[in-house]
Design a protein around this motif. Sequence first.
Motif, PDB file in Angstrom:
ATOM      1  N   HIS A 268       0.853  -1.254  -0.094  1.00 21.37           N
ATOM      2  CA  HIS A 268       0.158  -0.037  -0.065  1.00 21.37           C
ATOM      3  C   HIS A 268       0.836   1.248  -0.116  1.00 21.37           C
ATOM      4  N   ARG A 274      -7.643   4.120   0.205  1.00 20.19           N
ATOM      5  CA  ARG A 274      -8.989   3.931  -0.163  1.00 20.19           C
ATOM      6  C   ARG A 274      -9.834   4.130   1.132  1.00 20.19           C
ATOM      7  N   TRP A 276     -11.505   2.754   3.456  1.00 20.02           N
ATOM      8  CA  TRP A 276     -11.895   1.488   3.825  1.00 20.02           C
ATOM      9  C   TRP A 276     -13.231   1.473   4.935  1.00 20.02           C
ATOM     10  N   GLU A 277     -14.089   0.314   4.776  1.00 15.95           N
ATOM     11  CA  GLU A 277     -14.981  -0.095   5.586  1.00 15.95           C
ATOM     12  C   GLU A 277     -16.350   0.753   5.430  1.00 15.95           C
ATOM     13  N   HIS A 282     -15.394  -0.425  -1.409  1.00 20.59           N
ATOM     14  CA  HIS A 282     -14.107  -0.308  -0.480  1.00 20.59           C
ATOM     15  C   HIS A 282     -14.027  -1.161   0.721  1.00 20.59           C
ATOM     16  N   ARG A 283     -14.766  -2.035   0.729  1.00 17.17           N
ATOM     17  CA  ARG A 283     -14.585  -3.217   1.688  1.00 17.17           C
ATOM     18  C   ARG A 283     -13.510  -3.742   1.572  1.00 17.17           C
ATOM     19  N   ARG A 284     -12.962  -4.295   0.473  1.00 19.39           N
ATOM     20  CA  ARG A 284     -11.761  -4.954   0.512  1.00 19.39           C
ATOM     21  C   ARG A 284     -11.045  -4.440  -0.828  1.00 19.39           C
TER      22      ARG A 284
END
Length: 471
Positions: A268, A274, A276-277, A282-284
Amino acid sequence: MSAAAINITDIFQRLPNEILLQITAHLDSPAPSIAKFAHEPSTTLTDADQTPLKNLSCVSWRWRKIVLPMLFRYSRIQLDPTPQWVPIDARILDNMQGQLTKLSNHEFQVYQHMRSKFKSSSIFAYDESFDDLLINLCRIDDGDEFLKSIPDILWFPHLPKSDFLHYAEFVQQYELKYHIKNVVIYTDKSYELRHVSTAEAYLSKVVKEIWSTIFQVLEPTRVVVSAPPCTLAGLLDVAMMSSDTWAFDMKIHHVEFIQYGQASQIQHTTPQCRPWETALVHRRPWTHLAYNEGSSISAYSTYEYHLKQSPRMLYLLLLRLAKEVQDCCNIRSFSFIGVFPFHTNIRVVIHALQKIQTLEEVKFQLAPGPENDLLNETKRMGRAQPSDLWLEWNESYKNITCFLGTYDFADGASFTSKDCSVAAVKQDVGEYMELLQKKGQGWQAKEDGLWIRDHTRDHEGASINIPAPDI
């Protein structure tokens, strides 16, 4: 039976687990959600005609233990179709006031909260024109008998509470969290509250709750969402950007996210590469995105069909990836499936694809596949003219060709046209790819419908210039 007779049961008991695993592997087959993903979207995406692994798991406890990890690699979760939300207005509040002693604790709390809200706007509270502003949406809890009796109960996407709890317990009991690699979330219910301004906050809340709950229980590397366009837009946290969905008669759309490789192997660029969550996108760190919007044929029967606009959730998803995700964990491959989509739709999709700098593999299918015969279905065709369908198909491929000629693909990148399964269409696609070669773009044909980017072949057949698409 003689003493020399073979006892099948004894032989089975003596076989090592490795042999049984080999037997099981021969009975394994792709999940329906993989085999049928390119078919015209329907509610039967996860339906299977044959279930050999399930049948084998019922033979004995030993077979079940062997089969279990393979049996649950693919899982499906149907969203609860039961309406669970009530729009509380001043008129309902008056009815609650007459039954205070019968209300549940939750209902009484709702009554007190709404009474204080309406006190400050009592002049307008009973005016229906103010409902969209003053309305509060309340989820029904267990024991809310008064709220359950209200006729206008609304539906938001939500997990089946008790069934999912049992499912989660089952996953935990048999330690299946890391065995379940694929999950399909599906529903045939349409979300119909986009006209209510206050509903958007509630929709965002319940959708976030859905994904948070699923990813707490599971660790899938492939997620498919199958739902009507209006519901899918909510589940993906994007708008539809269309008021013409009635014309397209698209009952279901499919979207697929896949994460190839281990997330821990990604280098990364920043911890904030991104958001996240948040939304599902954008979850993974998904590396593949596929979208099947089904058939646009019915829209060709409408007046001035070329002015109609199909739902554009895919366009908005791609824009989010382009704007909100760093290259380190953005998609590497993309696939689009549709039956004679308007070239204007393909054009905006390509406009968004141009902004994503990490693509290595692109696939398109814009004509009916071998699994259907839509062009010969009189009822589906309606007043649509085949010449109009192929005109849009050709205009779409012109946009795709320009994209392939202007995007900075690296050596080894691939383009696949799934339309090449039909000989006549294969020839047309081949002519478009020849245009790229004449422009000086090295795309080498490998097999039917597959071309590989090869920079060493640039300028070999250059003779014309192809203008970039007007996007």
